[in-house]
Structure formats: C-alpha cells, structure tokens
Write an enzyme that holds these catalytic residues in place. Structure first.
Site, PDB file in Angstrom:
ATOM      1  N   SER A  13      30.006  15.566 -14.449  1.00 21.90           N
ATOM      2  CA  SER A  13      28.634  16.011 -14.210  1.00 21.90           C
ATOM      3  C   SER A  13      28.251  15.751 -12.757  1.00 21.90           C
ATOM      4  O   SER A  13      29.007  15.133 -12.001  1.00 21.90           O
ATOM      5  CB  SER A  13      27.676  15.274 -15.155  1.00 21.90           C
ATOM      6  OG  SER A  13      27.750  13.881 -14.941  1.00 21.90           O
ATOM      7  N   GLY A  16      26.852  19.579  -8.701  1.00 15.89           N
ATOM      8  CA  GLY A  16      26.011  20.398  -7.842  1.00 15.89           C
ATOM      9  C   GLY A  16      25.889  21.836  -8.283  1.00 15.89           C
ATOM     10  O   GLY A  16      25.842  22.740  -7.442  1.00 15.89           O
ATOM     11  N   LYS A  17      25.808  22.059  -9.608  1.00 15.62           N
ATOM     12  CA  LYS A  17      25.633  23.442 -10.086  1.00 15.62           C
ATOM     13  C   LYS A  17      24.327  24.035  -9.578  1.00 15.62           C
ATOM     14  O   LYS A  17      24.265  25.216  -9.224  1.00 15.62           O
ATOM     15  CB  LYS A  17      25.651  23.483 -11.617  1.00 15.62           C
ATOM     16  CG  LYS A  17      26.973  23.167 -12.265  1.00 15.62           C
ATOM     17  CD  LYS A  17      26.966  23.479 -13.747  1.00 15.62           C
ATOM     18  CE  LYS A  17      25.878  22.753 -14.514  1.00 15.62           C
ATOM     19  NZ  LYS A  17      25.993  21.279 -14.451  1.00 15.62           N
ATOM     20  N   TYR A  54      14.880   7.223 -13.498  1.00 16.24           N
ATOM     21  CA  TYR A  54      16.230   6.698 -13.342  1.00 16.24           C
ATOM     22  C   TYR A  54      17.248   7.500 -14.149  1.00 16.24           C
ATOM     23  O   TYR A  54      18.438   7.502 -13.838  1.00 16.24           O
ATOM     24  CB  TYR A  54      16.285   5.231 -13.774  1.00 16.24           C
ATOM     25  CG  TYR A  54      15.583   4.292 -12.820  1.00 16.24           C
ATOM     26  CD1 TYR A  54      16.066   4.094 -11.529  1.00 16.24           C
ATOM     27  CD2 TYR A  54      14.440   3.611 -13.205  1.00 16.24           C
ATOM     28  CE1 TYR A  54      15.422   3.235 -10.651  1.00 16.24           C
ATOM     29  CE2 TYR A  54      13.788   2.750 -12.334  1.00 16.24           C
ATOM     30  CZ  TYR A  54      14.284   2.568 -11.060  1.00 16.24           C
ATOM     31  OH  TYR A  54      13.648   1.723 -10.193  1.00 16.24           O
ATOM     32  N   THR A 187      45.038  19.723  -9.964  1.00 16.11           N
ATOM     33  CA  THR A 187      44.431  20.886 -10.613  1.00 16.11           C
ATOM     34  C   THR A 187      44.328  20.739 -12.123  1.00 16.11           C
ATOM     35  O   THR A 187      43.656  21.539 -12.776  1.00 16.11           O
ATOM     36  CB  THR A 187      45.242  22.156 -10.307  1.00 16.11           C
ATOM     37  OG1 THR A 187      46.550  22.033 -10.896  1.00 16.11           O
ATOM     38  CG2 THR A 187      45.377  22.383  -8.811  1.00 16.11           C
ATOM     39  N   LYS A 188      45.001  19.745 -12.688  1.00 11.45           N
ATOM     40  CA  LYS A 188      45.049  19.636 -14.147  1.00 11.45           C
ATOM     41  C   LYS A 188      43.661  19.477 -14.779  1.00 11.45           C
ATOM     42  O   LYS A 188      43.380  20.113 -15.814  1.00 11.45           O
ATOM     43  CB  LYS A 188      45.958  18.479 -14.565  1.00 11.45           C
ATOM     44  CG  LYS A 188      46.271  18.451 -16.058  1.00 11.45           C
ATOM     45  CD  LYS A 188      47.075  19.680 -16.489  1.00 11.45           C
ATOM     46  CE  LYS A 188      48.511  19.589 -15.982  1.00 11.45           C
ATOM     47  NZ  LYS A 188      49.334  20.722 -16.499  1.00 11.45           N
ATOM     48  N   CYS A 380      -0.073  11.012  -3.881  1.00 10.39           N
ATOM     49  CA  CYS A 380      -0.447  10.798  -5.277  1.00 10.39           C
ATOM     50  C   CYS A 380      -0.758   9.314  -5.520  1.00 10.39           C
ATOM     51  O   CYS A 380      -1.766   8.808  -5.056  1.00 10.39           O
ATOM     52  CB  CYS A 380       0.657  11.335  -6.193  1.00 10.39           C
ATOM     53  SG  CYS A 380       0.152  11.540  -7.917  1.00 10.39           S
ATOM     54  N   HIS A 514       1.131  16.879  -4.328  1.00  7.77           N
ATOM     55  CA  HIS A 514       2.526  16.701  -3.925  1.00  7.77           C
ATOM     56  C   HIS A 514       2.946  17.815  -2.970  1.00  7.77           C
ATOM     57  O   HIS A 514       3.545  18.816  -3.386  1.00  7.77           O
ATOM     58  CB  HIS A 514       3.432  16.686  -5.159  1.00  7.77           C
ATOM     59  CG  HIS A 514       3.299  15.457  -5.993  1.00  7.77           C
ATOM     60  ND1 HIS A 514       4.079  14.340  -5.790  1.00  7.77           N
ATOM     61  CD2 HIS A 514       2.460  15.153  -7.017  1.00  7.77           C
ATOM     62  CE1 HIS A 514       3.731  13.399  -6.656  1.00  7.77           C
ATOM     63  NE2 HIS A 514       2.751  13.869  -7.412  1.00  7.77           N
ATOM     64  N   GLU A 516       5.329  17.928  -0.930  1.00  7.23           N
ATOM     65  CA  GLU A 516       6.779  18.075  -0.801  1.00  7.23           C
ATOM     66  C   GLU A 516       7.330  19.191  -1.666  1.00  7.23           C
ATOM     67  O   GLU A 516       8.406  19.742  -1.379  1.00  7.23           O
ATOM     68  CB  GLU A 516       7.478  16.753  -1.139  1.00  7.23           C
ATOM     69  CG  GLU A 516       7.458  16.338  -2.605  1.00  7.23           C
ATOM     70  CD  GLU A 516       6.241  15.518  -3.004  1.00  7.23           C
ATOM     71  OE1 GLU A 516       6.310  14.813  -4.025  1.00  7.23           O
ATOM     72  OE2 GLU A 516       5.219  15.587  -2.297  1.00  7.23           O
TER      73      GLU A 516
END
Length: 542
Positions: A13, A16-17, A54, A187-188, A380, A514, A516
């Site tokens: 996981s 970076g999808k 978190y 590559t496995k 905030c 917010h 940002e």
C-alpha cells in the site's frame, strides 16, 4: 461518450495511486482533453470524517461540504478541477444506501447480495455524472487481494465488458523492489500481483512500476512476458525529487502516449507542459530559503497535514524560495519555554485539530509569535487558540477557555448550534452524532476594508472551505480590539468570526477556514504566498 481508466495497486500500500492518477489526469489535460478523477474507498466508514488522522491522514473537504480522501486533494492540485461529493465513495456509504432501499422495499422482495446489488451500486456511481467528459479516471483504494476491495474489483471487471469496446482500460501500479545483496530489481512480487488481478478477471493494459532506478531491458521484457502486457506498456515510474515533477517524468516514460494507444487514439495531440516546466523551474532554482515551524498535534504522520504541506510549498514557488518545515509536537511546549524550539524559525503555523491535548502548547506558540513579532498563521483550531491566548494575556482573563475542553465561565470559543447555509438554517445538537455534523464546505466571508487580510486577497468578499464545530465568541470582540486584535473577517450575518489579525504586528493572522484546500502549484493561495513573503522578511532579521 467518456472513456474510463481504472487504476489499481499491488504488492504494497501507499505506493501513490492517487498521485499517479492525478499526474495522468494532468497529462491528459495538457493534451487538451477534459478529465474527471474519482476515488473508491473500500472501508466501511461512511466517510473519513471521524477517522483518526494517524490512521487515515488528512480529511479533504470539498466546496459542497464532503469529507473525503486526501487523494482528492492531489486531484484538485494537479488538474485544477474542483472535486465534489460524488468524486469519492466508500463501502459504508454504498451499504447504507442499499440497506435503506431494502427497508423501503425498493428491491421488491429480492435477496439482496453483493452481486448484483453492491456491484450495481458501484457501477452506477462510476458511470453517473460524466456527460461531456473525455476521460474518467477511477482509483480503487487498497491493494489487489484485499477482502474488502473485492466488490469494487468485480464491479470494474464487469464494466470492462459492459462498456463499448475501446472505452475502458486498466492500469496496475506496482513496486519493483531493489535487493542490494543481489544487485537487481525483483519482478516476482509484480508477477504475483498481476496473477492475483487476473484471477478475478482483470487483465491490466499497462503496468506502472514504482522504482528508484532504471528498469533494465531484461526485467522489462520479463514483466511483459509473464504479466501478459506489451513491453512498451511496462512504464517506469521512477522516484523524483518533487511530486510536481511526476507529470513530466510520466510523460518522458511514455505513460500518456501508451494510454492513448490503448484506447486506439492515433495520432495523439502533443501535450502542453509549459506550466509544469515553469513550476519545476522555480522549485529547482530557489533564490533563498525559509524555515517554518508547524506546531501541531498529529506531527507523527505528515499525511495528516498533506494539503498544508503542499500549500506552503506553493507559497515557496510564488516567492522563489525553498520552504523548510520544522515539525514540532505542541505538547512539548506545555510547562516549558517554547523559545529554544522557535527562536531559529522565520514563521510559525498552528494548524487545525480537535481536543484539549496539545492546546496549551499551541497557545504558547501563538504568544511567542505575538511577543517576538514572528510571522504567525493560525488555521481553524490554530486561530481559536490564538484568540484564547490573547484574551488570557492581553484582556487579563486568565480563565478564558474553549467549551470543547469542558465547562468554563469565560467561553471564548464555543460550540456552534446554528448557522446559515444557502439561505437555510443549519442546526446541530451538542449531544448529536459526530459524523458529518460540522460546518463543512465553502462559505462566504466579508473582510474589513483596509485590513491586512483584505489587502492580501485584494477583495472584501471571499469564499473558503470550512471544517469546524466550534467558533470564536464575538462577545470578546471589543476587549480584543482595544488590545490590537481585530475581527477583520466575519460571516455575512456578522455572527461568525472568520479572520482575526493584529494591527501592530508584521504578520499575525488567524482564519477559521482552511485556505490550504484551495491552493494549487500554478495558482498559490494568496495567504500562503503572503505568509512566506513575511517569513522571507523575518529571515533577514534572525
């Protein structure tokens, strides 16, 4: 009719999808196509609004008030297309809607099952609202093989057969680990990941391979052979120094060309990469640097502040400086002098948060910035703590506090129970549910003429995104104004403070919203541009 690109992940996981999807969307835009990016999250929460920072990282809020996955922030920053509520869905939301339909009798006595009812709901979500678009990019959260993701993989498998030929492709993002003792890329793991994907009926058209070094020809050939893809469709996704170099890196590796070839679009229009080149030119050639202290509560996971980090970098891009971040857990200030931690920085930013833990430390950071004339930006919760600190220290009300922390006779910050949205009264009970009950999404604010905030925006009417259930009490407005802190931004009805600032300070601003969330690399938010500019001035004094 729109063409669909399904992005899946394998091996590990956090590959970076979301970033890969955003970069591909930007490349297709650069070729003149219209795109939409959507995210399917397999967890059972209705949305990430009540999840721990978190565990989940940042909650990205859209204009229409949805609490969504942080990947939607990448989508917005890379494409400039504002995300909406229906760009993100979770298993929890799908099951909630299906169960509600079952209770109403909408299924006419049928046995409600994962196939077809859940998969049909997923397909309906994917296909809805895409009129007039050239491409829809759909990212599936998690990795192939996750139990909770199976309905989503089944749904996109079915869509591959149901959409007209040439209107759907699959991209699989995977990892090629380097084994130092063997001196080679392996590559496995990718072969096994693709085997798992093919076992559920999905054959990827393109492999996007994360790696920290070039992929040798033999490994590329092996991946093509054993994963049943063309060698040209094995795309090298090499690590880069800045995420804003990813579109150029993917273009150089041939990703966008391979995507268009997979759809049979030939010849493909050439991309206009000028704005990405301009951004990278500024990143690669800074004319100085500043250090910003982020005094937060969730500094153990930087993803909890993803949009904030990027917005600060955008401020650096606007001012041609490198922005170095000094992460400080606010609790370490409590009971101590914050000066040793803050004397070297050129600006202090106190971001949003919830709960009493670390609140006193944030107030001490605000006090240090106020007394030492260091640029301060409170967002905030950060604004609320700055106001409480000012009431305690300047208005001489030591018991000033927030009702979020418990009962108090001096409620400088209190729970919002009523506010207006689109001319409708919104009401919340103190004992109500936590999920989806905050003041969420874009709201207008009126800025005081002649104030620093109005000067920064170049306007007196703005719209910004919010995510809060507590507000600053206007009863303390006059006392603070006498001490130099003014409420320079208010909601249109004048009841909700949106901005505070010190008039006798070089740069001390707190905002309830917010900013940002609306900053872009090629369109930095004016507040972050101004804050970094003030930090540059401070750097000449330190």
């Amino acid at each position: 009719m729109a063409r669909y690109i399904f992005i899946t992940g394998g091996v590990v996981s956090s590959l970076g999808k979301g970033l890969a999807s955003a970069a591909l969307g930007a490349l297709l835009q650069a070729r003149g196509y219209t795109v939409r990016l959507r995210k399917l999250d397999p967890y059972l929460n209705i949305d990430p609004g009540t999840m721990s920072p978190y565990q989940h990282g940042e909650v990205f809020v859209t204009d229409d008030g949805a609490e969504t996955d942080l990947d939607l922030g990448h989508y917005e920053r890379f494409t400039g297309r504002p995300a909406v509520r229906d760009d993100n869905i979770t298993t929890g939301r799908i099951y909630r809607d299906i169960i509600a339909k079952e209770r109403r009798g909408d299924y006419l006595g049928a046995t409600v099952q994962v196939v077809p009812h859940v998969t049909n709901a997923i397909k309906e979500f994917i296909l809805t609202g895409n009129e007039g678009l050239d491409f829809v990019l759909v990212e599936i959260g998690g990795t192939v093989g996750d139990i909770e993701g199976l309905p989503f993989f089944e749904a996109i498998r079915q869509l591959g057969n149901e959409l007209p030929r040439g209107h759907a492709i699959y991209i699989h993002l995977t990892l090629l680990p380097y084994i130092p003792s063997a001196g080679e890329l392996k590559t496995k793991p990718t072969q096994h990941s693709v085997k798992e994907l093919r076992s559920i009926g999905i054959q990827p058209h393109i492999l996007l391979c994360r790696t920290d070094r070039p992929i040798p020809f033999e490994e590329r050939r092996k991946l093509g052979l054993f994963c049943n893809v063309r060698e040209n469709a094995v795309i090298e996704a090499r690590d880069v120094s800045s995420i804003y170099d990813v579109p150029h890196a993917y273009h150089a590796a041939g990703l966008d060309q391979e995507v268009l070839s997979a759809f049979g679009i030939e010849p493909a229009p050439k991309p206009d990469m000028s704005r990405w080149k301009a951004v990278m030119e500024r990143i690669d050639n800074p004319e100085g640097e500043v250090t910003i202290a982020i005094v937060g509560k969730y500094t153990g996971l930087k993803d909890a502040y993803k949009s904030l980090i990027e917005a600060l970098s955008h401020g650096g891009i606007a001012n041609r400086v490198r922005v170095n971040l000094d992460w400080i857990e606010s609790e370490i200030f409590e009971g101590t002098d914050p000066a040793p931690h803050l004397e070297h920085v050129h600006g202090i930013l106190v971001p949003g948060g919830f709960g009493q833990r670390g609140a006193e430390g944030k107030m001490l950071a605000a006090r240090f910035a106020r007394q030492r004339k260091v640029p301060f930006f409170g967002i905030c919760f950060g604004m609320q703590m700055a106001v409480i600190e000012a009431v305690r220290s300047l208005a001489d009300i030591p018991l000033a506090n927030s009702t979020e922390f418990g009962p108090t006779n001096e409620p400088v910050v209190g729970l919002m129970t009523e506010w207006m949205r689109d001319n409708e009264l919104q009401m919340r009970a103190a004992e109500g549910d936590l999920g989806g009950t905050m003041r969420l999404g874009a709201y207008p604010a009126l800025l005081a003429a002649g104030s620093k905030i109005a000067e920064i925006y170049g306007a007196t009417e703005i719209s910004e995104r919010h995510r809060h259930r507590y507000e600053v009490n206007t009863a303390y407005r006059e006392q603070l104004a006498e001490k130099g802190m003014i409420f320079s931004g208010l909601s249109p009805d004048g009841l909700l403070p949106e901005v505070v600032e010190f008039q006798d300070h070089p740069w001390f601003i707190g905002v309830q919203y917010h900013p940002e969330l609306k900053s872009r690399p090629f369109a930095p938010h004016p507040l972050f541009s101004s804050f970094i500019a003030a930090a540059m001035e401070q750097s000449r004094l330190v």
